[in-house]
Design a protein around this motif. Structure first.
Motif, PDB file in Angstrom:
ATOM      1  N   SER A   1      50.798  44.445  71.485  1.00  0.00           N
ATOM      2  CA  SER A   1      51.319  44.644  70.130  1.00  0.00           C
ATOM      3  C   SER A   1      50.355  45.404  69.237  1.00  0.00           C
ATOM      4  CB  SER A   1      51.652  43.296  69.484  1.00  0.00           C
ATOM      5  OG  SER A   1      52.768  42.732  70.109  1.00  0.00           O
ATOM      6  N   HIS A   2      49.065  45.103  69.329  1.00  0.00           N
ATOM      7  CA  HIS A   2      48.101  45.764  68.443  1.00  0.00           C
ATOM      8  C   HIS A   2      48.096  47.277  68.663  1.00  0.00           C
ATOM      9  CE1 HIS A   2      44.622  46.528  65.983  1.00  0.00           C
ATOM     10  NE2 HIS A   2      44.070  47.177  66.992  1.00  0.00           N
TER      11      HIS A   2
ATOM     12  N   LYS B   1      51.074  49.000  66.954  1.00  0.00           N
ATOM     13  CA  LYS B   1      51.401  48.559  65.592  1.00  0.00           C
ATOM     14  C   LYS B   1      52.096  49.639  64.773  1.00  0.00           C
ATOM     15  CE  LYS B   1      46.730  49.250  63.711  1.00  0.00           C
ATOM     16  NZ  LYS B   1      46.053  49.779  64.904  1.00  0.00           N
TER      17      LYS B   1
END
Length: 178
Positions: A123-124, A127
């Motif tokens: 996810s990071h 983003k």
């Protein structure tokens, strides 16, 4: 006048080609009888790499080989992305999907609703892509559930099961100062 005809939705499935996520979504669309046409890029890695050379002839240098294939694949990708009502972009953990990132950017530039699909562990690094997505899913089944809700208003049982508490019960009903 109000039409009772059901819209047929064009959903483009972009992204990694090493798992069965497309089949899971296709089976879910079929079992829910959703009015959806699914499209995707060519998912044969070898064909995608070699299409230009097979049709136009082998090239002496890799950049030329890649370029003629990429341009040929681009015809399909651009056409289907532009025709899509919704774009689903799948990112996996194992491979870097530059094509998927490009498709997400292209879809965003076209103003298409985007659903991203990926494991939480990445996810990071996604983003910015996720910030432009309408929905971020972790499992293909969530994509099907999202489509069922968007198209027909059908909701599945809550992901949190018996622990789910409706917002009105958790935070109060509506605007306290109407």
């Amino acid at each position: 006048a109000f039409s009772t005809a059901e819209k047929v939705w064009n959903v483009y499935l972009s992204g990694e080609i090493h798992s069965d996520w497309r089949e899971v979504i296709a089976n879910g669309v079929e079992s829910n009888k959703l009015p959806v046409v699914l499209t995707s890029p060519n998912t044969s890695h070898e064909d995608s790499d070699d299409c230009g050379a097979i049709i136009l002839g082998m090239q002496e240098e890799r950049p030329n080989w890649d370029m003629i294939g990429a341009k040929m694949n681009g015809i399909r990708t651009k056409t289907l992305l532009e025709d899509a009502d919704i774009v689903v972009v799948r990112f996996g953990e194992k491979y870097r999907q530059w094509n998927a990132a490009f498709d997400a950017g292209y879809a965003a530039a076209q103003g298409k609703p985007i659903i991203t699909l990926h494991p939480p562990a990445i996810s990071h690094m996604l983003k910015e892509v996720n910030a432009n997505a309408s929905v971020v899913c972790q499992e293909p089944e969530q994509v099907v559930q999202t489509l069922a809700y968007v198209i027909r208003g059908d909701l599945p049982p809550p992901k949190d099961g018996d622990d789910f508490v409706p917002i009105a019960d958790r935070l109060g009903k509506g605007n306290p100062n109407p």
